[in-house]
Design a protein around this motif. Structure first.
Motif, short mmCIF file in Angstrom:
data_model
loop_
_atom_site.label_atom_id
_atom_site.label_comp_id
_atom_site.label_asym_id
_atom_site.label_seq_id
_atom_site.Cartn_x
_atom_site.Cartn_y
_atom_site.Cartn_z
N GLY A 321 62.37 41.78 44.86
CA GLY A 321 63.84 41.07 44.08
C GLY A 321 63.54 39.68 44.87
O GLY A 321 64.56 39.00 44.66
N VAL A 322 62.39 38.97 45.11
CA VAL A 322 62.56 37.62 45.41
C VAL A 322 61.61 36.82 44.85
O VAL A 322 60.89 35.78 45.05
N GLY A 323 60.72 37.49 43.45
CA GLY A 323 59.83 36.77 42.58
C GLY A 323 58.44 36.82 43.10
O GLY A 323 57.61 36.23 42.24
N HIS A 324 58.05 37.53 43.95
CA HIS A 324 56.65 37.82 44.17
C HIS A 324 55.99 38.61 43.19
O HIS A 324 56.79 39.38 42.32
N ARG A 325 54.87 38.58 42.90
CA ARG A 325 54.13 39.26 41.82
C ARG A 325 52.66 39.58 42.24
O ARG A 325 51.93 39.02 42.85
N TRP A 326 52.46 40.89 41.99
CA TRP A 326 51.15 41.55 42.36
C TRP A 326 50.34 41.77 40.90
O TRP A 326 50.76 42.56 40.30
N SER A 327 49.25 41.26 41.05
CA SER A 327 48.27 41.36 39.62
C SER A 327 47.00 42.10 40.04
O SER A 327 46.33 41.60 41.05
N THR A 328 46.47 43.08 39.19
CA THR A 328 45.03 43.61 39.38
C THR A 328 44.38 43.54 37.97
O THR A 328 44.89 43.43 36.92
N PHE A 329 43.23 42.87 37.93
CA PHE A 329 42.35 42.45 37.14
C PHE A 329 40.95 43.10 37.39
O PHE A 329 40.51 43.17 38.12
N ALA A 330 40.47 43.80 36.13
CA ALA A 330 39.42 44.53 36.27
C ALA A 330 38.78 44.59 35.06
O ALA A 330 39.23 44.51 33.77
N HIS A 331 37.15 44.89 35.09
CA HIS A 331 36.35 44.93 33.80
C HIS A 331 35.36 45.71 34.18
O HIS A 331 34.75 45.54 35.12
N VAL A 332 34.90 46.70 33.19
CA VAL A 332 33.91 47.66 33.56
C VAL A 332 32.64 47.37 32.34
O VAL A 332 33.05 47.29 31.15
N GLY A 333 31.39 47.10 32.93
CA GLY A 333 30.52 46.67 31.90
C GLY A 333 29.31 47.65 32.13
O GLY A 333 29.58 48.74 32.65
N ILE A 334 28.09 47.59 31.32
CA ILE A 334 27.26 48.65 31.16
C ILE A 334 26.63 48.74 32.64
O ILE A 334 26.25 49.85 33.09
N ASP A 335 26.21 47.67 33.07
CA ASP A 335 25.56 47.60 34.23
C ASP A 335 26.09 47.71 35.47
O ASP A 335 25.44 47.99 36.82
N TRP A 336 27.36 47.12 35.50
CA TRP A 336 28.10 46.88 36.82
C TRP A 336 29.63 46.79 36.67
O TRP A 336 29.98 46.88 35.57
N GLU A 337 30.27 46.84 37.84
CA GLU A 337 31.64 46.89 37.78
C GLU A 337 32.28 45.82 38.72
O GLU A 337 31.57 45.37 39.48
N ASN A 338 33.40 45.29 38.31
CA ASN A 338 34.05 44.33 39.03
C ASN A 338 35.41 44.63 39.16
O ASN A 338 36.25 44.77 38.07
N LEU A 339 36.25 44.20 40.25
CA LEU A 339 37.53 44.62 40.47
C LEU A 339 38.00 43.40 41.14
O LEU A 339 37.33 43.08 42.44
N ARG A 340 39.08 42.83 40.72
CA ARG A 340 39.75 41.73 41.50
C ARG A 340 41.17 41.96 41.57
O ARG A 340 42.01 42.31 40.65
#
Length: 360
Positions: A321-340
């Protein structure tokens, strides 16, 4: 009956009434002979005489905008239906337009509508003739102020100075009056009423504007009540307000507070209004509508380095309730994976910093 048909057809519709006796009962019978319906085939069927200030094209357009369009467009004479009521409104529009430019004595009259030879079925092409007598243009000679106590007369006359010596244009006068109302609003007179009248010379070429001011009470803020915040802390909302109990009520200050809350991106709607509309101290009701806290975006794509891939992001806002924000970014390709993963803490209400964690 005459009035009803005057609104449907042009001119006087012959209406006769007589008493008939049927089976021993007397009845009042009306016989109505409407004749063909009058229409305009083009704007050229509107003739304008005497218009020097307004172009004839603009006058015709003002008439056309008032005429109702026919629902049945099968006929060549299908465009505009002529009615007495519509022509009366068009004349009123023209008078108002001229008076707004300082031609207070303008006269707008119309000739009886002329029916032309062309006729298709129940439609008859007609011609409208308007005659305009513009008269003399009125200029502002001076401004007289009455009823002002909290704003000095010289300060008001300084606001009115651009009007003096110029043609009397009512839209310009109203803009100056709006600035005067805003000036009173900054001094807490939120109920101020300002009326403008004209004292015309005998030849109507000059006018003295008489501004009568009813200042009302000088209003102050009372308690601030917050409604509609299901997740956002009330204390956080109050910290964003310029409104303080006991201070003078200033409309511009209220609007700034409303904009600041909207710019936080936490709220879709923000309304601030007095809870009571009388008295020197008025409580403030602040109503907010919070945006959705969670958003999910997914989409396929193609990259020259990765080929086909699936990307997505998830956002969870207003944490605690104080305006903080949690974000998750991800993409999956043919050869590798990335998660941020990204966490954006709020400075006041909007996030100003971020911390990223990446995993491959």
């Amino acid at each position: 009956v005459d009035e009803i048909f005057a609104d449907c057809e042009l001119g006087a519709v012959p209406v006769t009434g007589e008493i008939e006796e049927v089976h021993g009962e007397r009845r009042l019978v009306f016989r109505i002979h409407t004749g063909p319906q009058s229409v305009l085939a083009s704007r050229g069927d509107i003739r304008v005489h005497g218009s020097q200030v307004l172009p004839e094209r603009e006058v015709r357009l003002m008439v056309v905008e008032r005429l109702p369009r026919r629902a049945n467009r099968a006929s060549p004479l299908r465009r505009l239906r002529i009615t007495e009521a519509a022509l009366d409104l068009a004349q009123d529009d023209l008078r108002t337009r001229y008076q707004s430019m300082g031609y207070l004595g303008v006269k707008v009259v119309r000739d009886p509508v002329e029916r032309l030879v062309q006729r298709v079925g129940s439609l008859e092409r007609s011609q409208v003739t308007l005659r305009i007598r513009e008269g003399a243009r009125t200029h502002v000679r001076d401004v007289e102020v009455r009823g002002n106590l909290r704003v000095d007369t010289d300060e008001i006359r300084e606001l009115a100075r651009p009007l003096i010596g110029e043609p009397l244009r009512r839209p310009e006068i109203e803009r100056v009056l709006d600035r005067l109302r805003a000036l009173y609003g900054e001094r807490g007179c939120v109920d101020v009423v300002v009326r403008s009248t004209e004292d015309l010379s005998e030849d109507t070429t000059e006018a003295t504007l008489i501004w009568t001011i009813v200042e009302g009470l000088q209003v102050r803020y009372g308690k601030v009540l917050v409604r509609g915040n299901r997740h956002t802390r009330t204390r956080l909302i109050r910290n964003e307000l310029s409104i303080r109990p006991g201070h003078l009520w200033r409309p511009e200050e209220v609007e700034q507070s409303r904009r600041r809350l909207l710019e936080s991106t936490l709220f879709g709607q923000v309304g601030i209004r007095p809870l009571n509309t009388s008295g020197r101290v008025r409580d403030v009701l602040l109503e907010v509508s919070e945006r959705k806290r969670w958003r999910l975006l997914l989409g396929p794509g193609i990259s020259t380095s990765e080929g086909l891939r699936l990307a997505g992001e998830s956002h969870l806002g207003n944490l605690g309730g104080v305006g903080h924000r949690w974000s998750t970014f991800a993409h999956v390709g043919i050869d590798w994976e990335n998660l941020r993963l990204a966490f954006s803490p709020a400075g006041d209400l909007a996030g100003t910093q971020r911390a990223d964690v990446e995993w491959k």
